[in-house]
Scaffold this motif. Structure first.
Motif, PDB file in Angstrom:
ATOM      1  N   ILE A 127       0.860  -1.190   0.000  1.00 29.12           N
ATOM      2  CA  ILE A 127       0.000   0.000   0.000  1.00 29.12           C
ATOM      3  C   ILE A 127       0.891   1.233   0.000  1.00 29.12           C
ATOM      4  O   ILE A 127       1.776   1.371   0.849  1.00 29.12           O
ATOM      5  N   GLU A 128       0.664   2.101  -0.960  1.00 25.86           N
ATOM      6  CA  GLU A 128       1.346   3.389  -1.008  1.00 25.86           C
ATOM      7  C   GLU A 128       0.414   4.402  -0.360  1.00 25.86           C
ATOM      8  O   GLU A 128      -0.687   4.648  -0.852  1.00 25.86           O
ATOM      9  N   LEU A 129       0.850   4.956   0.757  1.00 23.79           N
ATOM     10  CA  LEU A 129       0.041   5.920   1.497  1.00 23.79           C
ATOM     11  C   LEU A 129       0.409   7.346   1.094  1.00 23.79           C
ATOM     12  O   LEU A 129       1.541   7.603   0.670  1.00 23.79           O
ATOM     13  N   PRO A 130      -0.510   8.285   1.241  1.00 24.56           N
ATOM     14  CA  PRO A 130      -0.189   9.686   0.932  1.00 24.56           C
ATOM     15  C   PRO A 130       0.756  10.261   1.989  1.00 24.56           C
ATOM     16  O   PRO A 130       0.927   9.697   3.074  1.00 24.56           O
ATOM     17  N   GLN A 131       1.372  11.391   1.673  1.00 28.35           N
ATOM     18  CA  GLN A 131       2.251  12.089   2.604  1.00 28.35           C
ATOM     19  C   GLN A 131       1.422  12.972   3.528  1.00 28.35           C
ATOM     20  O   GLN A 131       0.458  13.611   3.081  1.00 28.35           O
ATOM     21  N   ILE A 132       1.782  13.025   4.786  1.00 29.16           N
ATOM     22  CA  ILE A 132       1.114  13.921   5.731  1.00 29.16           C
ATOM     23  C   ILE A 132       1.383  15.360   5.305  1.00 29.16           C
ATOM     24  O   ILE A 132       2.480  15.681   4.834  1.00 29.16           O
ATOM     25  N   ASP A 133       0.404  16.217   5.460  1.00 29.76           N
ATOM     26  CA  ASP A 133       0.409  17.636   5.066  1.00 29.76           C
ATOM     27  C   ASP A 133       0.322  17.827   3.550  1.00 29.76           C
ATOM     28  O   ASP A 133       0.485  18.945   3.061  1.00 29.76           O
ATOM     29  N   MET A 134       0.043  16.764   2.822  1.00 27.93           N
ATOM     30  CA  MET A 134      -0.115  16.853   1.370  1.00 27.93           C
ATOM     31  C   MET A 134      -1.454  17.532   1.059  1.00 27.93           C
ATOM     32  O   MET A 134      -2.487  17.134   1.576  1.00 27.93           O
ATOM     33  N   ASP A 135      -1.425  18.590   0.245  1.00 29.44           N
ATOM     34  CA  ASP A 135      -2.655  19.246  -0.199  1.00 29.44           C
ATOM     35  C   ASP A 135      -3.217  18.456  -1.375  1.00 29.44           C
ATOM     36  O   ASP A 135      -2.470  18.120  -2.302  1.00 29.44           O
ATOM     37  N   ILE A 136      -4.507  18.177  -1.316  1.00 25.27           N
ATOM     38  CA  ILE A 136      -5.138  17.383  -2.364  1.00 25.27           C
ATOM     39  C   ILE A 136      -6.418  18.056  -2.829  1.00 25.27           C
ATOM     40  O   ILE A 136      -7.036  18.825  -2.098  1.00 25.27           O
ATOM     41  N   SER A 137      -6.789  17.742  -4.047  1.00 27.29           N
ATOM     42  CA  SER A 137      -8.057  18.211  -4.610  1.00 27.29           C
ATOM     43  C   SER A 137      -8.944  17.004  -4.837  1.00 27.29           C
ATOM     44  O   SER A 137      -8.453  15.877  -4.969  1.00 27.29           O
ATOM     45  N   ALA A 138     -10.228  17.239  -4.911  1.00 26.86           N
ATOM     46  CA  ALA A 138     -11.163  16.151  -5.176  1.00 26.86           C
ATOM     47  C   ALA A 138     -10.800  15.489  -6.501  1.00 26.86           C
ATOM     48  O   ALA A 138     -10.516  16.174  -7.483  1.00 26.86           O
ATOM     49  N   GLY A 139     -10.764  14.177  -6.520  1.00 27.70           N
ATOM     50  CA  GLY A 139     -10.433  13.418  -7.716  1.00 27.70           C
ATOM     51  C   GLY A 139      -8.963  13.068  -7.847  1.00 27.70           C
ATOM     52  O   GLY A 139      -8.581  12.320  -8.747  1.00 27.70           O
ATOM     53  N   ASP A 140      -8.110  13.594  -6.965  1.00 30.62           N
ATOM     54  CA  ASP A 140      -6.676  13.297  -7.016  1.00 30.62           C
ATOM     55  C   ASP A 140      -6.384  11.859  -6.600  1.00 30.62           C
ATOM     56  O   ASP A 140      -7.079  11.287  -5.761  1.00 30.62           O
ATOM     57  N   THR A 141      -5.303  11.321  -7.155  1.00 29.82           N
ATOM     58  CA  THR A 141      -4.782  10.030  -6.717  1.00 29.82           C
ATOM     59  C   THR A 141      -3.881  10.315  -5.525  1.00 29.82           C
ATOM     60  O   THR A 141      -2.949  11.110  -5.622  1.00 29.82           O
ATOM     61  N   ILE A 142      -4.176   9.688  -4.388  1.00 32.80           N
ATOM     62  CA  ILE A 142      -3.369   9.944  -3.194  1.00 32.80           C
ATOM     63  C   ILE A 142      -2.546   8.735  -2.771  1.00 32.80           C
ATOM     64  O   ILE A 142      -1.788   8.805  -1.810  1.00 32.80           O
ATOM     65  N   GLY A 143      -2.675   7.637  -3.475  1.00 33.14           N
ATOM     66  CA  GLY A 143      -1.917   6.443  -3.138  1.00 33.14           C
ATOM     67  C   GLY A 143      -2.311   5.296  -4.048  1.00 33.14           C
ATOM     68  O   GLY A 143      -3.017   5.489  -5.046  1.00 33.14           O
ATOM     69  N   ALA A 144      -1.855   4.101  -3.677  1.00 32.89           N
ATOM     70  CA  ALA A 144      -2.166   2.917  -4.476  1.00 32.89           C
ATOM     71  C   ALA A 144      -2.210   1.683  -3.582  1.00 32.89           C
ATOM     72  O   ALA A 144      -1.590   1.649  -2.521  1.00 32.89           O
ATOM     73  N   VAL A 145      -2.960   0.707  -4.052  1.00 29.86           N
ATOM     74  CA  VAL A 145      -3.058  -0.583  -3.373  1.00 29.86           C
ATOM     75  C   VAL A 145      -2.675  -1.648  -4.401  1.00 29.86           C
ATOM     76  O   VAL A 145      -3.233  -1.680  -5.494  1.00 29.86           O
ATOM     77  N   GLU A 146      -1.720  -2.495  -4.045  1.00 32.93           N
ATOM     78  CA  GLU A 146      -1.298  -3.569  -4.942  1.00 32.93           C
ATOM     79  C   GLU A 146      -1.583  -4.904  -4.279  1.00 32.93           C
ATOM     80  O   GLU A 146      -1.324  -5.091  -3.088  1.00 32.93           O
ATOM     81  N   SER A 147      -2.099  -5.818  -5.091  1.00 30.94           N
ATOM     82  CA  SER A 147      -2.396  -7.156  -4.573  1.00 30.94           C
ATOM     83  C   SER A 147      -1.780  -8.194  -5.499  1.00 30.94           C
ATOM     84  O   SER A 147      -1.145  -7.851  -6.499  1.00 30.94           O
ATOM     85  N   VAL A 148      -1.982  -9.452  -5.172  1.00 28.86           N
ATOM     86  CA  VAL A 148      -1.467 -10.520  -6.017  1.00 28.86           C
ATOM     87  C   VAL A 148      -2.189 -10.545  -7.361  1.00 28.86           C
ATOM     88  O   VAL A 148      -1.658 -11.047  -8.337  1.00 28.86           O
ATOM     89  N   LYS A 149      -3.382  -9.969  -7.432  1.00 32.42           N
ATOM     90  CA  LYS A 149      -4.173  -9.949  -8.667  1.00 32.42           C
ATOM     91  C   LYS A 149      -3.939  -8.706  -9.512  1.00 32.42           C
ATOM     92  O   LYS A 149      -3.857  -8.786 -10.733  1.00 32.42           O
ATOM     93  N   SER A 150      -3.907  -7.537  -8.860  1.00 29.77           N
ATOM     94  CA  SER A 150      -3.849  -6.283  -9.619  1.00 29.77           C
ATOM     95  C   SER A 150      -3.396  -5.129  -8.737  1.00 29.77           C
ATOM     96  O   SER A 150      -3.138  -5.305  -7.546  1.00 29.77           O
ATOM     97  N   ALA A 151      -3.363  -3.964  -9.328  1.00 31.03           N
ATOM     98  CA  ALA A 151      -3.044  -2.731  -8.601  1.00 31.03           C
ATOM     99  C   ALA A 151      -4.156  -1.725  -8.870  1.00 31.03           C
ATOM    100  O   ALA A 151      -4.782  -1.739  -9.927  1.00 31.03           O
ATOM    101  N   THR A 182      -3.952  14.760   7.145  1.00 29.81           N
ATOM    102  CA  THR A 182      -3.510  15.024   8.514  1.00 29.81           C
ATOM    103  C   THR A 182      -2.944  13.787   9.201  1.00 29.81           C
ATOM    104  O   THR A 182      -2.175  13.898  10.146  1.00 29.81           O
ATOM    105  N   GLU A 183      -3.327  12.608   8.712  1.00 30.57           N
ATOM    106  CA  GLU A 183      -2.872  11.369   9.347  1.00 30.57           C
ATOM    107  C   GLU A 183      -3.000  10.232   8.337  1.00 30.57           C
ATOM    108  O   GLU A 183      -3.884  10.242   7.482  1.00 30.57           O
ATOM    109  N   VAL A 184      -2.079   9.274   8.431  1.00 26.90           N
ATOM    110  CA  VAL A 184      -2.167   8.071   7.607  1.00 26.90           C
ATOM    111  C   VAL A 184      -2.106   6.857   8.517  1.00 26.90           C
ATOM    112  O   VAL A 184      -1.583   6.928   9.630  1.00 26.90           O
ATOM    113  N   ASN A 185      -2.639   5.754   8.047  1.00 30.15           N
ATOM    114  CA  ASN A 185      -2.650   4.516   8.819  1.00 30.15           C
ATOM    115  C   ASN A 185      -1.333   3.786   8.564  1.00 30.15           C
ATOM    116  O   ASN A 185      -1.244   2.910   7.708  1.00 30.15           O
ATOM    117  N   SER A 186      -0.301   4.151   9.316  1.00 30.44           N
ATOM    118  CA  SER A 186       1.038   3.605   9.096  1.00 30.44           C
ATOM    119  C   SER A 186       1.117   2.102   9.362  1.00 30.44           C
ATOM    120  O   SER A 186       2.056   1.450   8.921  1.00 30.44           O
TER     121      SER A 186
END
Length: 173
Positions: free
Chosen positions: A88-112, A124-128
């Motif tokens: 799992i690619e998590l976003p950076q804390i204090d990152m400014d985002i707009s609606a519709g932005d990609t903030i991270g990614a999830v990769e599995s054995v099947k797909s990403a 403001t916080e990520v699930n580390s």
């Protein structure tokens, strides 16, 4: 018999007078509630109801009761469709985002899959815990598997669905 009467009399006195007068052992500084009407002293059980909203991209968002922050994650449906998550690619804390932005990614054995945000703001916080154990998102994606918490700026973009609407949406897919 006298003992029973005194217990009954004490109980009757407590039920009629304890509502208006605090016991004698309550400090004077805490006795201001004595003058307050009974209705003001009752705890409110009608807290603001929080409801998760879902996107067509299979993310969920849950606004706080004050509407200033929200929690973001992927839906149960998405977690099952992805299979065993390995990264799992998590976003950076204090990152400014707009609606519709990609903030991270999830990769599995099947797909990403990209993680999109339906609302703008600042992270403001990520699930580390997900970085150390990405597979834990599969166990509870709509609870302990949340991805990020955001300080909300603006209104959500796109269609947000209730749980029932989202269930119907995923059954049609």
């Amino acid at each position: 018999m006298a003992a029973r009467l005194s217990v009954a009399r004490t109980a009757r006195q407590l039920t009629s007078s304890a509502v208006r007068r605090p016991p004698s052992f309550v400090p004077a500084t805490c006795q201001r509630w004595q003058q307050a009407p009974l209705e003001r002293r009752l705890f409110s059980v009608s807290a603001a109801v929080k409801e998760k909203k879902y996107t067509e991209d299979h993310e969920w968002i849950e606004l706080s009761s004050d509407g200033k922050t929200c929690t973001l994650g992927i839906s149960d449906y998405a977690a099952k469709a992805l299979g065993d998550v390995v990264y799992i690619e998590l976003p950076q804390i204090d990152m400014d985002i707009s609606a519709g932005d990609t903030i991270g990614a999830v990769e599995s054995v099947k797909s990403a899959s990209d993680i999109l945000t339906p609302i703008g703001g600042k992270v403001t916080e990520v699930n580390s815990q997900l970085e150390a154990k990405p597979g834990s998102i599969n166990a509870d994606p709509e609870g302990e598997g949340w991805i990020a918490k955001l300080e909300v700026a603006g209104e959500p973009e796109g269609k947000l669905m209730s749980k029932d609407e989202y269930t119907a949406f995923t059954e049609d897919a």
